[in-house]
Design a protein around this motif. Sequence first.
Motif, PDB file in Angstrom:
ATOM      1  N   UNK A 224       0.816  -1.213   0.000  1.00 34.47           N
ATOM      2  CA  UNK A 224       0.000   0.000   0.000  1.00 34.47           C
ATOM      3  C   UNK A 224       0.848   1.261   0.000  1.00 34.47           C
ATOM      4  N   UNK A 225       1.928   1.247   0.767  1.00 33.64           N
ATOM      5  CA  UNK A 225       2.800   2.419   0.844  1.00 33.64           C
ATOM      6  C   UNK A 225       3.552   2.652  -0.458  1.00 33.64           C
ATOM      7  N   UNK A 226       3.975   1.574  -1.110  1.00 29.66           N
ATOM      8  CA  UNK A 226       4.806   1.703  -2.300  1.00 29.66           C
ATOM      9  C   UNK A 226       4.031   2.075  -3.564  1.00 29.66           C
ATOM     10  N   UNK A 227       2.759   1.714  -3.641  1.00 27.95           N
ATOM     11  CA  UNK A 227       1.979   2.044  -4.838  1.00 27.95           C
ATOM     12  C   UNK A 227       1.277   3.389  -4.713  1.00 27.95           C
ATOM     13  N   UNK A 228       1.381   3.999  -3.555  1.00 27.23           N
ATOM     14  CA  UNK A 228       0.746   5.308  -3.347  1.00 27.23           C
ATOM     15  C   UNK A 228       1.407   6.369  -4.218  1.00 27.23           C
ATOM     16  N   UNK A 229       0.592   7.218  -4.816  1.00 24.02           N
ATOM     17  CA  UNK A 229       1.120   8.306  -5.628  1.00 24.02           C
ATOM     18  C   UNK A 229       0.954   9.663  -4.957  1.00 24.02           C
ATOM     19  N   UNK A 230       0.209   9.706  -3.877  1.00 27.12           N
ATOM     20  CA  UNK A 230      -0.021  10.973  -3.184  1.00 27.12           C
ATOM     21  C   UNK A 230      -0.072  10.727  -1.674  1.00 27.12           C
ATOM     22  N   UNK A 231       1.058  10.944  -0.973  1.00 28.94           N
ATOM     23  CA  UNK A 231       2.329  11.395  -1.552  1.00 28.94           C
ATOM     24  C   UNK A 231       3.109  10.218  -2.131  1.00 28.94           C
ATOM     25  N   UNK A 232       4.017  10.498  -3.039  1.00 25.46           N
ATOM     26  CA  UNK A 232       4.906   9.462  -3.562  1.00 25.46           C
ATOM     27  C   UNK A 232       5.837   9.057  -2.424  1.00 25.46           C
ATOM     28  N   UNK A 233       6.157   7.771  -2.289  1.00 24.89           N
ATOM     29  CA  UNK A 233       6.979   7.312  -1.166  1.00 24.89           C
ATOM     30  C   UNK A 233       8.297   8.058  -0.986  1.00 24.89           C
ATOM     31  N   UNK A 234       8.923   8.488  -2.078  1.00 26.03           N
ATOM     32  CA  UNK A 234      10.247   9.088  -1.957  1.00 26.03           C
ATOM     33  C   UNK A 234      10.210  10.609  -1.752  1.00 26.03           C
ATOM     34  N   UNK A 235       9.025  11.178  -1.648  1.00 31.46           N
ATOM     35  CA  UNK A 235       8.913  12.634  -1.492  1.00 31.46           C
ATOM     36  C   UNK A 235       9.589  13.152  -0.230  1.00 31.46           C
ATOM     37  N   UNK A 236       9.789  12.279   0.753  1.00 33.67           N
ATOM     38  CA  UNK A 236      10.365  12.706   2.032  1.00 33.67           C
ATOM     39  C   UNK A 236      11.886  12.826   1.992  1.00 33.67           C
ATOM     40  N   UNK A 237      12.514  12.416   0.900  1.00 38.55           N
ATOM     41  CA  UNK A 237      13.969  12.515   0.793  1.00 38.55           C
ATOM     42  C   UNK A 237      14.349  13.960   0.513  1.00 38.55           C
ATOM     43  N   UNK A 238      15.202  14.529   1.352  1.00 40.05           N
ATOM     44  CA  UNK A 238      15.503  15.961   1.270  1.00 40.05           C
ATOM     45  C   UNK A 238      16.395  16.316   0.084  1.00 40.05           C
ATOM     46  N   UNK A 239      17.452  15.564  -0.169  1.00 40.31           N
ATOM     47  CA  UNK A 239      18.379  15.875  -1.249  1.00 40.31           C
ATOM     48  C   UNK A 239      17.682  15.682  -2.599  1.00 40.31           C
ATOM     49  N   UNK A 240      17.615  16.734  -3.410  1.00 33.99           N
ATOM     50  CA  UNK A 240      16.848  16.696  -4.654  1.00 33.99           C
ATOM     51  C   UNK A 240      17.428  15.698  -5.666  1.00 33.99           C
ATOM     52  N   UNK A 241      18.761  15.624  -5.765  1.00 35.28           N
ATOM     53  CA  UNK A 241      19.381  14.687  -6.703  1.00 35.28           C
ATOM     54  C   UNK A 241      19.119  13.248  -6.288  1.00 35.28           C
ATOM     55  N   UNK A 242      19.246  12.999  -4.996  1.00 30.79           N
ATOM     56  CA  UNK A 242      18.992  11.658  -4.493  1.00 30.79           C
ATOM     57  C   UNK A 242      17.514  11.305  -4.626  1.00 30.79           C
ATOM     58  N   UNK A 253      10.577  -0.710  -9.947  1.00 30.03           N
ATOM     59  CA  UNK A 253       9.966  -1.767  -9.129  1.00 30.03           C
ATOM     60  C   UNK A 253       8.445  -1.688  -9.103  1.00 30.03           C
ATOM     61  N   UNK A 254       7.932  -0.485  -9.146  1.00 27.63           N
ATOM     62  CA  UNK A 254       6.488  -0.257  -9.089  1.00 27.63           C
ATOM     63  C   UNK A 254       6.121   0.597 -10.301  1.00 27.63           C
ATOM     64  N   UNK A 255       5.822  -0.075 -11.394  1.00 28.62           N
ATOM     65  CA  UNK A 255       5.627   0.581 -12.686  1.00 28.62           C
ATOM     66  C   UNK A 255       4.276   1.274 -12.763  1.00 28.62           C
ATOM     67  N   UNK A 256       4.304   2.540 -13.165  1.00 24.14           N
ATOM     68  CA  UNK A 256       3.065   3.306 -13.296  1.00 24.14           C
ATOM     69  C   UNK A 256       2.319   2.854 -14.552  1.00 24.14           C
ATOM     70  N   UNK A 257       1.060   2.453 -14.374  1.00 19.63           N
ATOM     71  CA  UNK A 257       0.208   2.027 -15.486  1.00 19.63           C
ATOM     72  C   UNK A 257      -0.842   3.107 -15.715  1.00 19.63           C
ATOM     73  N   UNK A 263       0.103   2.138  -9.704  1.00 19.76           N
ATOM     74  CA  UNK A 263       1.359   1.421  -9.911  1.00 19.76           C
ATOM     75  C   UNK A 263       1.133  -0.083  -9.859  1.00 19.76           C
ATOM     76  N   UNK A 264       1.913  -0.812 -10.618  1.00 16.40           N
ATOM     77  CA  UNK A 264       1.865  -2.267 -10.605  1.00 16.40           C
ATOM     78  C   UNK A 264       3.157  -2.797 -10.005  1.00 16.40           C
ATOM     79  N   UNK A 265       3.021  -3.669  -9.035  1.00 14.23           N
ATOM     80  CA  UNK A 265       4.179  -4.292  -8.394  1.00 14.23           C
ATOM     81  C   UNK A 265       4.794  -5.314  -9.331  1.00 14.23           C
ATOM     82  N   UNK A 266       6.101  -5.189  -9.557  1.00 12.13           N
ATOM     83  CA  UNK A 266       6.805  -6.094 -10.459  1.00 12.13           C
ATOM     84  C   UNK A 266       7.584  -7.157  -9.684  1.00 12.13           C
TER      85      UNK A 266
END
Length: 293
Positions: A224-242, A253-257, A263-266
């Motif tokens: 449930x956490x990984x397929x969420x798009x709002x917020x996207x799971x990685x939005x909490x990472x502070x460094x913009x490049x990372x 890993x979780x392809x947007x359809x 997202x679809x779990x691969x």
Amino acid sequence: MSPQLPCLLSLGGHTVSNIFFIGQGLKEGSSFGCRVDCGEGQAVLELNRNECESEVLKELGTVSNTVQLLGHGAVKSFKGQAWHAILIRPFGRLLATADTARLYKQAAFDIAAAIGGSFARGIRHQDISPFNMGVYQDRVFLTDWSAGRVSSGSESPVEDSGKITMTPLLGAISVLKGFQHSISSHLESLFYSLYYLALGSNLPDAKVFETFAHCNLWWMTRLGAMVSQSPCPVDHIEDSELRSFMLRLHHVLFKWIEELGCCKYREDVTVEDVQEVCRDGDVDSSHCNFAAM
């Protein structure tokens, strides 16, 4: 508990000296730093209760971005218990939260190479985690093969849940559901490991893993956490490049359809899928054999 300092002078034909304690392992065993009479002159000496890791490392050979076995053998009993010592290199440090985005990319590329190379030899690491990712001369290597397994080629695709070997918080959804470790599941654990470090040694759903001892609840919460798009799971990472890199890795890993709007779990992610996300001018894509260093 293992001895503070093993009584060893040589191992695998190498003279061992200046032994110093590094730390107690999560399993029964300890790690030591030492000097050896070859290469860079430093190596890691591990004490284990059995020979399983040394057997895996012998089969592993010179697979790219993995530790290299210099020697192994029995240690004199300590308080009535026998220990098995392995001497490995390189002597590095663990990948850390504060490392640069470039090194995170290098880690993804290198550990994916180690996963692919080991599976090609019929070996599964089975415990991909940031605690098993070492850094040496700006390359990243996979260490601690104590949970490793050499495949017989006849295993059932369904694992005995009581025998699953991994760090649950960093385990792939498929493995939490009870299926065998695969290349794809190892690469998924690689993503969670980097994500864990990027968030300062934490994951958003960590509380569920700490509070409940139930695999079904774990994998359903993680999915449930990984397929969420709002917020996207990685939005909490502070460094913009990372954050940008981790978003691209997440989409592998979780392809947007688009048609489904989710997202679809691969479960068929390949080493090439992950490494393609890592390729840019900063990532060293050359074969990395620590036996030659």
